[in-house]
Design a protein around this motif. Structure first.
Motif, PDB file in Angstrom:
ATOM      1  N   THR A   1      93.878  94.966  54.672  1.00 41.62           N
ATOM      2  CA  THR A   1      94.744  95.643  55.642  1.00 41.62           C
ATOM      3  C   THR A   1      96.156  95.897  55.109  1.00 41.62           C
ATOM      4  OG1 THR A   1      95.256  93.459  56.569  1.00 41.62           O
ATOM      5  CG2 THR A   1      93.493  94.733  57.630  1.00 41.62           C
ATOM      6  N   ASP A   2      96.430  95.548  53.862  1.00 47.83           N
ATOM      7  CA  ASP A   2      97.782  95.682  53.324  1.00 47.83           C
ATOM      8  C   ASP A   2      98.094  97.118  52.923  1.00 47.83           C
ATOM      9  OD1 ASP A   2      98.324  93.048  53.749  1.00 47.83           O
ATOM     10  OD2 ASP A   2      98.026  92.398  51.678  1.00 47.83           O
ATOM     11  N   ARG A   3      99.379  97.392  52.799  1.00 47.72           N
ATOM     12  CA  ARG A   3      99.857  98.760  52.569  1.00 47.72           C
ATOM     13  C   ARG A   3      99.337  99.341  51.260  1.00 47.72           C
ATOM     14  NH1 ARG A   3     103.821  95.161  51.399  1.00 47.72           N
ATOM     15  NH2 ARG A   3     104.871  95.342  49.370  1.00 47.72           N
ATOM     16  N   GLU A   4      99.108  98.498  50.253  1.00 47.17           N
ATOM     17  CA  GLU A   4      98.646  98.998  48.961  1.00 47.17           C
ATOM     18  C   GLU A   4      97.281  99.674  49.062  1.00 47.17           C
ATOM     19  OE1 GLU A   4     101.333  95.453  47.946  1.00 47.17           O
ATOM     20  OE2 GLU A   4      99.882  95.989  49.519  1.00 47.17           O
ATOM     21  N   VAL A   5      96.441  99.192  49.959  1.00 43.40           N
ATOM     22  CA  VAL A   5      95.119  99.784  50.143  1.00 43.40           C
ATOM     23  C   VAL A   5      95.250 101.194  50.715  1.00 43.40           C
ATOM     24  CG1 VAL A   5      92.950  99.591  51.418  1.00 43.40           C
ATOM     25  CG2 VAL A   5      93.973  97.566  50.352  1.00 43.40           C
ATOM     26  N   ALA A   6      96.062 101.342  51.741  1.00 40.12           N
ATOM     27  CA  ALA A   6      96.274 102.663  52.331  1.00 40.12           C
ATOM     28  C   ALA A   6      96.931 103.608  51.334  1.00 40.12           C
ATOM     29  CB  ALA A   6      97.122 102.533  53.594  1.00 40.12           C
ATOM     30  N   ALA A   7      97.841 103.087  50.516  1.00 36.13           N
ATOM     31  CA  ALA A   7      98.520 103.932  49.536  1.00 36.13           C
ATOM     32  C   ALA A   7      97.550 104.451  48.481  1.00 36.13           C
ATOM     33  CB  ALA A   7      99.655 103.151  48.880  1.00 36.13           C
ATOM     34  N   ALA A   8      96.622 103.599  48.043  1.00 36.02           N
ATOM     35  CA  ALA A   8      95.635 104.032  47.055  1.00 36.02           C
ATOM     36  C   ALA A   8      94.732 105.123  47.625  1.00 36.02           C
ATOM     37  CB  ALA A   8      94.806 102.841  46.590  1.00 36.02           C
ATOM     38  N   GLU A   9      94.374 104.994  48.887  1.00 38.59           N
ATOM     39  CA  GLU A   9      93.540 106.020  49.520  1.00 38.59           C
ATOM     40  C   GLU A   9      94.305 107.333  49.652  1.00 38.59           C
ATOM     41  OE1 GLU A   9      90.012 107.300  51.924  1.00 38.59           O
ATOM     42  OE2 GLU A   9      90.498 106.139  50.130  1.00 38.59           O
ATOM     43  N   ALA A  10      95.567 107.265  50.014  1.00 34.64           N
ATOM     44  CA  ALA A  10      96.370 108.483  50.175  1.00 34.64           C
ATOM     45  C   ALA A  10      96.547 109.222  48.853  1.00 34.64           C
ATOM     46  CB  ALA A  10      97.730 108.125  50.770  1.00 34.64           C
ATOM     47  N   ALA A  11      96.475 108.490  47.744  1.00 39.61           N
ATOM     48  CA  ALA A  11      96.676 109.110  46.434  1.00 39.61           C
ATOM     49  C   ALA A  11      95.412 109.782  45.896  1.00 39.61           C
ATOM     50  CB  ALA A  11      97.156 108.050  45.443  1.00 39.61           C
ATOM     51  N   ARG A  12      94.259 109.581  46.524  1.00 46.56           N
ATOM     52  CA  ARG A  12      93.029 110.183  46.018  1.00 46.56           C
ATOM     53  C   ARG A  12      93.039 111.686  46.276  1.00 46.56           C
ATOM     54  NH1 ARG A  12      90.641 105.214  45.378  1.00 46.56           N
ATOM     55  NH2 ARG A  12      90.462 103.898  47.212  1.00 46.56           N
ATOM     56  N   ALA A  13      92.473 112.423  45.340  1.00 43.12           N
ATOM     57  CA  ALA A  13      92.360 113.874  45.500  1.00 43.12           C
ATOM     58  C   ALA A  13      91.358 114.170  46.606  1.00 43.12           C
ATOM     59  CB  ALA A  13      91.921 114.509  44.193  1.00 43.12           C
ATOM     60  N   ALA A  14      91.796 114.874  47.621  1.00 41.48           N
ATOM     61  CA  ALA A  14      90.947 115.169  48.777  1.00 41.48           C
ATOM     62  C   ALA A  14      90.756 116.673  48.917  1.00 41.48           C
ATOM     63  CB  ALA A  14      91.559 114.595  50.051  1.00 41.48           C
ATOM     64  N   SER A  15      89.565 117.049  49.382  1.00 48.53           N
ATOM     65  CA  SER A  15      89.233 118.464  49.533  1.00 48.53           C
ATOM     66  C   SER A  15      89.780 119.062  50.821  1.00 48.53           C
ATOM     67  CB  SER A  15      87.711 118.634  49.511  1.00 48.53           C
ATOM     68  OG  SER A  15      87.125 118.023  50.657  1.00 48.53           O
ATOM     69  N   GLY A  16      90.122 118.219  51.795  1.00 52.95           N
ATOM     70  CA  GLY A  16      90.531 118.700  53.113  1.00 52.95           C
ATOM     71  C   GLY A  16      89.377 118.887  54.069  1.00 52.95           C
ATOM     72  N   VAL A  17      88.140 118.675  53.597  1.00 50.91           N
ATOM     73  CA  VAL A  17      86.950 118.821  54.433  1.00 50.91           C
ATOM     74  C   VAL A  17      86.537 117.447  54.953  1.00 50.91           C
ATOM     75  CG1 VAL A  17      84.504 119.467  54.456  1.00 50.91           C
ATOM     76  CG2 VAL A  17      86.161 120.833  53.161  1.00 50.91           C
ATOM     77  N   THR A  18      86.171 117.374  56.228  1.00 47.36           N
ATOM     78  CA  THR A  18      85.672 116.135  56.828  1.00 47.36           C
ATOM     79  C   THR A  18      84.219 116.318  57.229  1.00 47.36           C
ATOM     80  OG1 THR A  18      87.858 115.498  57.664  1.00 47.36           O
ATOM     81  CG2 THR A  18      85.943 114.496  58.722  1.00 47.36           C
TER      82      THR A  18
END
Length: 532
Positions: free
Chosen positions: A58-75
């Motif tokens: 639940t720590d901020r580093e986990v969310a930060a790593a996810e935010a840095a991943r290249a995302a397509s914008g598709v869900t």
């Protein structure tokens, strides 16, 4: 419970299992076992590690790593309902647990960088979780309760998984609670590559599985037969367990039969292959007498995505009349190499290309080292259907050119850069004498810690008499001895050492374990923990 306190938690089932070896045997401390998970994800650490500042899911580093991943914008949104049900296995009706009512769960398919939202509804009479095998996932979505999430409550509990799938390839998902994945709680997850360079015209997914549930016994009864200590007593291999409850006697008798038929043997896997004589083997949830036929036109370059979802069985795979071109391992491209047959260990995936020939061709996954097979048929539209689709599990290609994983090499695009390790660990893969108790030992095994940005090397020394498919959660490693081959599950042969290396780029707490489901439940697991 504080971050420091959590490092001293010991799974009670694991402690009881090991301590039940008795005063004449070795206990937990004497074994040197660093048992840090036992299917539930509970963890321990050496007392000297309790002052470390661990990064939690639940720590901020986990969310930060996810935010840095290249995302397509598709869900892509999916719903999975885990429930007890009855499935038809070639005319034999069995009671089991499934996602969606079949012996294999629905195939989920997305594209590189897509965001997955998967709503899981647990209608089972037991807690459950869902693990996304091979995905470089955010830690709090990994599905390893209770470390990365609370277990999904029985009888109507829900959990929403929400994560980006950053890497293309062949992956899969399965329950990570006890032996639930040795029922019907698993399926394929395909992440398509918009820039695919394999030359495939189409693909077909083949999920291989060994099946025991509902065929006179259950996976839990089989584990009790392997390790009588779990049933309340301990007598070692071949001994008699404490008498089970009366209603379980038929299941226990059948389980004892399945574990008393000798061990498989394979030169390619260094000797003993498995303990359980599974009564049935499936491809895409179907037995050989009722296959899910693969249809493709002649001349098509067909990519077969092979997923070994079995609990304890390695398979030797071949397509009659066809040469295989191996193009990917565990989702990462390899330099193309041709073979007649390949071995796929539990949890491993291989992608192979075939140029389809006109006709109806047996597709066989033979049990490596002992009798048994799963099969289906590859058929072109102009072919006459086989009068008997069950081909008996024998095709010449199974005895042809075998290309082992040690001969595979990564393409340059997926190779890890050369770098000196910042942390160099060593663990032993062990068995406690002749008992069905497995573990990871040595001074490093209980303190596999790392900081973000470091290169980590772990050398695994297999001192046991059996091979182990070793898996890391959240990371795809390189195998230096195999030219940097990328995998998330690699075979470590008995009496050998094998090192893996990975970049610590996905913070949190991750499981590291043998993917023989029964070895895992009997102790062969540790945790990889990020610190600040």
């Amino acid at each position: 419970m504080t971050r420091r306190d959590r490092g001293l938690v010991l799974d009670r089932r694991r402690f009881l299992r090991l301590s039940s070896l008795g005063a004449g045997a070795v206990g937990l401390g004497a074994l040197g076992l660093a048992s840090t998970g036992c299917g539930t994800g509970a963890s321990t650490a050496q007392p000297t590690a309790t002052d470390l500042d661990y990064i939690l899911p639940t720590d901020r580093e986990v969310a930060a790593a996810e935010a840095a991943r290249a995302a397509s914008g598709v869900t892509a949104s999916f719903a999975l309902a885990a429930a007890a049900g009855t499935v038809d296995l070639g005319g034999r009706l069995v009671n089991t647990w499934t996602y969606g009512g079949n012996a294999v769960a629905p195939e989920l398919r997305v594209s590189r960088g897509d965001r997955l939202r998967v709503a899981v509804d647990n209608g089972l009479p037991a807690e459950t979780t869902l693990h996304w095998h091979g995905i470089r996932i955010r830690n709090d979505m990994d599905g390893a309760a209770p470390v990365t999430q609370p277990a999904i409550a029985a009888g109507g509990g829900t959990f929403d998984y929400d994560f980006v799938a950053p890497d293309p390839g062949t992956y899969w998902y399965h329950s990570h609670s006890g032996l639930q994945a040795d029922r019907g709680l698993f399926g394929a997850l395909i992440v398509e590559d918009p820039d695919d360079r394999t030359g495939a015209d189409a693909d077909a997914v083949l999920v291989l599985d060994d099946w025991v549930d509902g065929l006179g016994t259950t996976p839990d009864a089989v584990l009790m037969a392997l390790n009588p200590a779990i049933a309340g007593g301990h007598a070692g291999h071949g001994g008699a367990a404490a008498a089970p409850a009366a209603h379980a006697e038929p299941e226990m008798e059948r389980a004892q039969q399945l574990v008393s038929q000798g061990h498989g043997d394979s030169g390619a896997l260094g000797g003993m292959t498995q303990h359980i004589a599974y009564p049935m083997h499936l491809i895409n949830g179907r037995p050989p007498n009722d296959p899910a036929v693969i249809e493709a036109p002649a001349g098509q370059r067909l990519r077969l995505r092979i997923v070994n979802a079995a609990a304890e069985t390695p398979y030797r795979f071949a397509v009659a009349g066809h040469e295989l071109t191996i193009v990917a391992a565990d989702g990462f491209d390899v330099r193309p190499v041709t073979a007649d047959t390949v071995i796929v260990g539990m949890a491993q995936r291989l992608d192979v290309l075939v140029t389809v020939r006109s006709g109806a061709w047996p597709v066989v996954a033979g049990v490596e080292g002992r009798d048994g097979y799963a099969s289906t048929v590859l058929r072109t539209p102009d072919a006459v259907p086989l009068s008997n689709p069950d081909v008996g599990g024998q095709v010449p290609e199974l005895n042809g050119r075998l290309v082992p994983e040690s001969a595979l090499r990564p393409v340059d695009a997926v190779r890890l850069a050369d770098r000196r390790p910042d942390r160099d660990y060593r663990v032993e893969l062990i068995q406690a004498g002749d008992r069905y108790v497995w573990g990871m030992a040595g001074p490093d095994a209980g303190r596999l810690v790392m900081k973000q940005g470091e290169r980590v090397r772990i050398t695994m020394a297999n001192t046991s008499s059996m091979w182990h498919p070793m898996h890391t959660h959240g990371h795809t490693f390189a195998v230096p001895d195999y030219g940097g081959l990328r995998r998330d599950t690699v075979i470590v042969l008995p009496g050998t050492e094998l090192a893996i290396e990975f970049d610590a780029d996905n913070p949190g707490e991750w499981m590291f374990h043998c993917h023989n489901a029964y070895h895992f439940e009997a102790g062969m697991t540790a945790n990889l923990r990020y610190i600040r």
